[in-house]
Design a protein around this motif. Structure first.
Motif, PDB file in Angstrom:
ATOM      1  N   ARG A 378      35.769  30.482  33.239  1.00 36.39           N
ATOM      2  CA  ARG A 378      36.070  31.459  34.280  1.00 36.39           C
ATOM      3  C   ARG A 378      37.295  31.050  35.083  1.00 36.39           C
ATOM      4  O   ARG A 378      38.012  31.905  35.592  1.00 36.39           O
ATOM      5  CB  ARG A 378      34.882  31.594  35.252  1.00 36.39           C
ATOM      6  CG  ARG A 378      33.714  32.365  34.745  1.00 36.39           C
ATOM      7  CD  ARG A 378      34.105  33.726  34.267  1.00 36.39           C
ATOM      8  NE  ARG A 378      34.750  34.529  35.266  1.00 36.39           N
ATOM      9  CZ  ARG A 378      34.187  35.560  35.872  1.00 36.39           C
ATOM     10  NH1 ARG A 378      32.972  35.910  35.574  1.00 36.39           N
ATOM     11  NH2 ARG A 378      34.855  36.262  36.763  1.00 36.39           N
ATOM     12  N   VAL A 382      43.235  31.115  35.054  1.00 40.25           N
ATOM     13  CA  VAL A 382      43.104  32.328  35.865  1.00 40.25           C
ATOM     14  C   VAL A 382      43.913  32.170  37.149  1.00 40.25           C
ATOM     15  O   VAL A 382      43.890  31.119  37.773  1.00 40.25           O
ATOM     16  CB  VAL A 382      41.620  32.584  36.205  1.00 40.25           C
ATOM     17  CG1 VAL A 382      41.486  33.723  37.190  1.00 40.25           C
ATOM     18  CG2 VAL A 382      40.848  32.883  34.949  1.00 40.25           C
ATOM     19  N   ASN A 525      46.060  39.025  35.007  1.00 41.32           N
ATOM     20  CA  ASN A 525      44.631  38.739  34.949  1.00 41.32           C
ATOM     21  C   ASN A 525      43.861  40.048  34.844  1.00 41.32           C
ATOM     22  O   ASN A 525      44.444  41.115  34.791  1.00 41.32           O
ATOM     23  CB  ASN A 525      44.207  37.960  36.183  1.00 41.32           C
ATOM     24  CG  ASN A 525      44.816  36.580  36.198  1.00 41.32           C
ATOM     25  OD1 ASN A 525      44.404  35.702  35.471  1.00 41.32           O
ATOM     26  ND2 ASN A 525      45.852  36.400  37.005  1.00 41.32           N
ATOM     27  N   THR A 526      42.539  39.950  34.809  1.00 41.21           N
ATOM     28  CA  THR A 526      41.745  41.164  34.702  1.00 41.21           C
ATOM     29  C   THR A 526      41.069  41.451  36.032  1.00 41.21           C
ATOM     30  O   THR A 526      41.015  40.597  36.908  1.00 41.21           O
ATOM     31  CB  THR A 526      40.669  41.025  33.611  1.00 41.21           C
ATOM     32  OG1 THR A 526      39.866  39.901  33.910  1.00 41.21           O
ATOM     33  CG2 THR A 526      41.300  40.844  32.255  1.00 41.21           C
ATOM     34  N   ILE A 527      40.540  42.670  36.146  1.00 43.80           N
ATOM     35  CA  ILE A 527      39.872  43.065  37.385  1.00 43.80           C
ATOM     36  C   ILE A 527      38.775  42.076  37.726  1.00 43.80           C
ATOM     37  O   ILE A 527      38.539  41.756  38.887  1.00 43.80           O
ATOM     38  CB  ILE A 527      39.215  44.448  37.247  1.00 43.80           C
ATOM     39  CG1 ILE A 527      40.202  45.472  36.736  1.00 43.80           C
ATOM     40  CG2 ILE A 527      38.629  44.916  38.560  1.00 43.80           C
ATOM     41  CD1 ILE A 527      39.530  46.777  36.369  1.00 43.80           C
ATOM     42  N   SER A 528      38.102  41.595  36.673  1.00 42.73           N
ATOM     43  CA  SER A 528      36.964  40.729  36.946  1.00 42.73           C
ATOM     44  C   SER A 528      37.386  39.428  37.605  1.00 42.73           C
ATOM     45  O   SER A 528      36.577  38.734  38.201  1.00 42.73           O
ATOM     46  CB  SER A 528      36.205  40.446  35.659  1.00 42.73           C
ATOM     47  OG  SER A 528      37.085  40.008  34.661  1.00 42.73           O
ATOM     48  N   ASP A 529      38.671  39.084  37.493  1.00 40.49           N
ATOM     49  CA  ASP A 529      39.120  37.832  38.100  1.00 40.49           C
ATOM     50  C   ASP A 529      39.696  38.038  39.501  1.00 40.49           C
ATOM     51  O   ASP A 529      39.990  37.068  40.195  1.00 40.49           O
ATOM     52  CB  ASP A 529      40.195  37.177  37.227  1.00 40.49           C
ATOM     53  CG  ASP A 529      39.721  37.009  35.806  1.00 40.49           C
ATOM     54  OD1 ASP A 529      38.546  36.647  35.637  1.00 40.49           O
ATOM     55  OD2 ASP A 529      40.506  37.239  34.878  1.00 40.49           O
TER      56      ASP A 529
END
Lengths: 579, 309
Positions: A378, A382, A525-529
């Protein structure tokens, strides 16, 4: 010039002054030292960008903040104080001062060449009504977008503090930056209220699928007008207690930084024992702040068990604070000239016991966190903060140390109790530039803090008084106060006026330096990050937003953007911006 | 007739007891967190409260958002009625066919995802898309594992498969066991618990499609989601661990079967609770890597099945 050849040789920063004089003949109009460690170069306004660029990029300077000051009542000019932290050769805190025309208020923006100045200059535009030529970003920073054009709260003649201006526009007119190239993106609004942020900030993520192409943000929803309040309503010694209310976590560091500005400017000697106590309490503050952030990292990755356990052991750090200061928060301890409460021998013994327990718990929990399934994946790679971006924008604290720069005010410009132990400490850095790097820096630092507290308490705590109250205040003097809060370097600047008040107080919270780089950390990065990345700078919203004097929040809630944001959040149609 | 009564009781009890399962999970989570936590009956209180509230939908949403919760819970009741639980055979054999089961699981997922997109909310929409992608990633493994079990047993009926296993007449036992492992992992992912709660990821998407639901709709989802978890767990034990369940309709047999079934469910609940509290959420872009691994196990089972061992 040849006549007064090197009248200040040997003083900290003298080589920088000489270099500037040689490189920019005729630009320097005055040189002085506000304290031993803080040279002040006054240059003419047009050459300021060149001088600062030279000092910043070629002589190892970093820029914490620029303080604007309305000196029209004093010298009939506006003045800008660009504060540079010289960290490579000839270390010092150097101020480049320039004076501006009192009517036009125009200046050559430094941010065009040194992006690190951008927020300070935007703020100077908002609060003082100055105009930066070629400024990197010309939007409002602090003031709301419907603020009246010609009302600048920090001007001395601006307005009565009870006055509330009416909003002038009903539509949002803040241009969100959007550099998405030819990607087809949609907008994910994040905040002003979001489940992972406890304070309001609005992020606009431009995403393609789940990939963030670009992002921009609008903050300053929660100004408290502290600087104006300090100038208009408090005595210089009361500001200390206001300063620590800047932050609910690292308030003590603010209080120390403010006290230092006055003590240094006035030449007040702080007893050695008080210096030690200040350092010890700042480390205690770092303990509970870093433990909080480590817990939050777990939370953002979905590992709530780790989150709750970090909060459990953080409680021991709060107990430690209570033991040493009488309150869970280290508030109300500092006054100009020293501290109000001594550390007793019995408390010392108890502190050692508590730290031993805390150290074991922290080590065990950090190991568990790092070995949790999926955790490393995770955080690795990131939220990359490229070293070049970091160099340009002068971020602070674990953010910049996680990108490989050894910036830590405690060891670069040792102050208070740290100056006696600085020879065998150095900043922790990580080279990975990502969330993992920042997290590991915090893990190292929290353990290091415990060692420092023990070291300062063990056999070095000097005897003697804890307070020096024999001093006189001379108006017009100014100095920089700085220290290393858990989130990075807090820099305060103050000038005392002639009525026992601060004429101008500029407080820069650590996070103020870290927000501008966030945009670059989002990209790719992605939204989840997204939440994790915001969390990794350990943001302090209200600390950053301490300026300006109006209760904007109420105004906004009644009139402006809330409806639009809500509507837009539901429908994704009729964007107040894009359409 | 007796079978139908059993089916009916199963369906009703599933609705009534599902919140207890999620309540126990919440209570356990609090204990792991060293929190005092809510009682295990908290979910009943939440549901009672939600049922009294207004059902609010965004004004851009269509009928899809409104029919999704009843449809979801309805599918789960139908599945619960057909699933062998206390008994080894299915009370309604027609409802325990694996082809039907797979479609009955896909239908509510489809509507769940659709309702997220339909609501117009950016986060719910993203959650909906994630839900569909999760389905695409994990359903092949689920189906392949069931397919292997079906070939090994020579039937597509869950109850009959259980009977074959109980009697020890499975044709390729090794393939069957491996398929069982693949199925167990796939079921866990399908349950949507951490680290695979991607569609509802609280910190990332603010509960995804659930965030646009309110009142009775949300209450229904609070019942339906744990129901799905219980149905999946029941299917796993019915096919792969049928031992102890009632082989006929005798009262004693049913009583023992019920107790054994509950014990199995508690064991599975404990295992899932431990897992979900010890992990971080999988980073969304790596979910595919982990589901491929499950698929590989299922393929392995299939290969053994083809070889007949």
């Amino acid at each position: 010039m040849t006549k007064e050849k090197n009248p200040y040789a040997g003083r900290p920063g003298a080589t920088h002054v000489e270099a500037v004089k040689e490189r920019f003949p005729g630009a320097v109009t005055d040189v002085s030292w506000s304290t031993d460690y803080q040279p002040v170069i006054t240059v003419d306004a047009d050459s300021a960008p060149g001088v600062i660029e030279y000092l910043y990029y070629e002589r190892g300077g970093w820029m914490p903040v620029m303080a604007a000051n309305d000196e029209r009542p004093l010298i009939n000019k506006f003045a800008l104080y660009y504060i540079l932290s010289m960290e490579e050769q000839d270390k010092c805190m150097l101020t480049v001062r320039c004076e501006l025309d009192p009517v036009s208020g125009e200046f050559q923006a430094v941010s065009a060449r040194v992006p690190a100045a951008v927020w300070s200059e935007r703020e100077a535009q908002d609060l003082f009504g100055l105009t930066g030529r070629n400024i990197l970003d010309n939007r409002n920073l602090v003031l709301p977008d419907d603020w009246p054009q010609d009302l600048h709260p920090l001007r001395k003649d601006s307005m009565d503090y009870r006055f509330r201006p009416a909003p002038t526009r009903e539509i949002e007119n803040y241009d969100f930056l959007k550099d998405t190239g030819d990607h087809e993106t949609r907008v994910i609004p994040m905040g002003p209220m979001h489940i992972t942020s406890d304070e309001p900030a609005h992020f606009r993520l431009y995403v393609e699928g789940e990939q963030i192409i670009d992002a921009d943000y609008r903050m300053f929803f929660i100004h408290r007008g502290m600087e104006k309040c300090a100038e208009s309503r408090l005595n210089y010694d009361g500001v200390n207690f206001l300063a620590e209310r800047i932050c609910g976590i690292c308030g003590y560091a603010h209080s120390v930084a403010y006290a230092e500005t006055v003590e240094r400017a006035q030449g007040i000697e702080v007893p050695k024992r008080a210096q030690y106590i200040r350092s010890i309490l700042m480390e205690v503050e770092r303990l509970h702040s870093h433990l909080l952030n480590l817990g939050l990292v777990c939370h953002y990755t979905g590992f709530d068990t780790g989150f709750q356990h970090f909060f459990r052991i953080r409680e021991d750090a709060m107990d430690l604070a209570e033991l040493l200061t009488g309150a869970r928060k280290t508030y109300g301890l500092n006054i100009i000239g020293g501290v109000r409460r001594d550390i007793l021998a019995s408390q010392t013994a108890e502190t050692f016991a508590k730290i031993d327990k805390l150290r074991d718990d922290t080590k065990r929990l950090c190991d568990q966190m790092l070995s949790t399934p999926n955790f490393r994946k995770r955080v690795e790679g990131v939220g990359i903060l490229a070293p070049k971006i970091a160099r340009d924008y002068s971020p602070v604290g674990p953010v910049v140390r996680g990108s490989g720069f050894a910036r830590d005010a405690r060891w670069v410009h040792p102050f208070e109790g740290y100056q006696y132990i600085a020879d065998h400490h150095k900043p922790f850095t990580e080279e990975s530039c990502d969330v993992k790097g920042r997290t590991l820096v915090r893990v190292h630092e929290v353990l290091d803090s415990m060692d420092i507290v023990e070291e300062l308490l063990r056999d070095e705590l000097p005897a003697g008084p804890i307070l020096n109250d024999k001093f006189h205040i001379e108006p017009g003097k100014f100095a920089i106060g700085y220290d290393e809060a858990p989130r990075g370097e807090n820099v305060h600047w103050s000038m005392i006026g002639n009525n026992q008040k601060t004429y101008r107080w500029r407080a820069k919270a650590a996070t103020y330096s870290n927000w501008p780089v966030l945009r670059y950390m989002f990209r790719g990065n992605t939204i989840s990050d997204a939440a994790l990345i915001v969390g990794s700078i350990d943001p302090c919203y209200s600390c950053t937003e301490r300026v300006s004097i109006v209760d904007v929040k109420k105004r906004k809630e009644q009139i402006l953007t809330k409806q639009q944001f809500e509507e837009y959040g539901r429908t994704q149609k009729h964007s107040p911006i894009d359409m | 007739m007796a079978e139908f009564i059993i089916a009916l009781v199963q369906g009703i009890l599933l609705v009534l007891l599902a919140p207890l399962a999620s309540g126990i999970a919440r209570w356990f989570r609090a204990k792991v967190h060293t929190r005092k936590g809510p009682s295990i009956f908290q979910d009943y209180r939440d549901i009672a409260k939600l049922l009294k509230r207004q059902d609010v939908h965004s004004n851009v949403s269509s009928r899809v958002s409104r029919i999704m919760p009843p449809l979801y819970i309805g599918c789960m009741i139908v599945l619960g009625m057909g699933m062998p639980m206390a008994t080894r055979f299915s009370p309604i054999p027609f409802l325990a066919d694996i082809i039907l089961v797979i479609y009955m699981l896909a239908l509510p997922r489809f509507f769940f995802a659709l309702s997220g997109i339909d609501s117009g909310d950016a986060y719910a929409g993203t959650g909906g898309v994630r839900e569909l992608i999760m389905g695409t990633l994990i359903e092949p493994s689920l189906m392949l594992a069931l397919f292997v079990a079906a070939i090994a047993c020579g039937t597509t009926n869950v109850g009959t498969m259980g009977q074959m296993v109980g009697a020890g007449t499975v044709q390729s036992p090794i393939a069957f066991v491996i398929a069982g492992i693949a199925f167990a992992v796939a079921c866990y992912i399908e349950m949507g618990k951490l680290p695979y709660d991607e569609a509802e990821a609280e910190q990332e998407l603010q509960e995804g499609p659930l965030q646009e639901l309110s009142g009775p709709s949300l209450a229904m989802m609070h019942i339906a989601v744990p129901m799905k978890q219980v149905v999946l767990a029941s299917m796993f034990v019915a096919i792969f661990l049928p031992f102890g369940s009632a082989v006929d309709l005798s009262v004693a047999g049913l009583a023992v079967g019920t107790v054994v079934y509950l014990v199995k469910m508690v064991v599975i609940l404990v295992v899932t609770m431990v897992i979900e509290n010890c992990v971080s959420r999988v980073r969304w872009k790596f979910v595919g890597h982990q589901t491929w691994f499950v698929f590989a196990i299922a393929v392995c089972a299939f290969a053994f099945c083809v070889l007949g061992i």
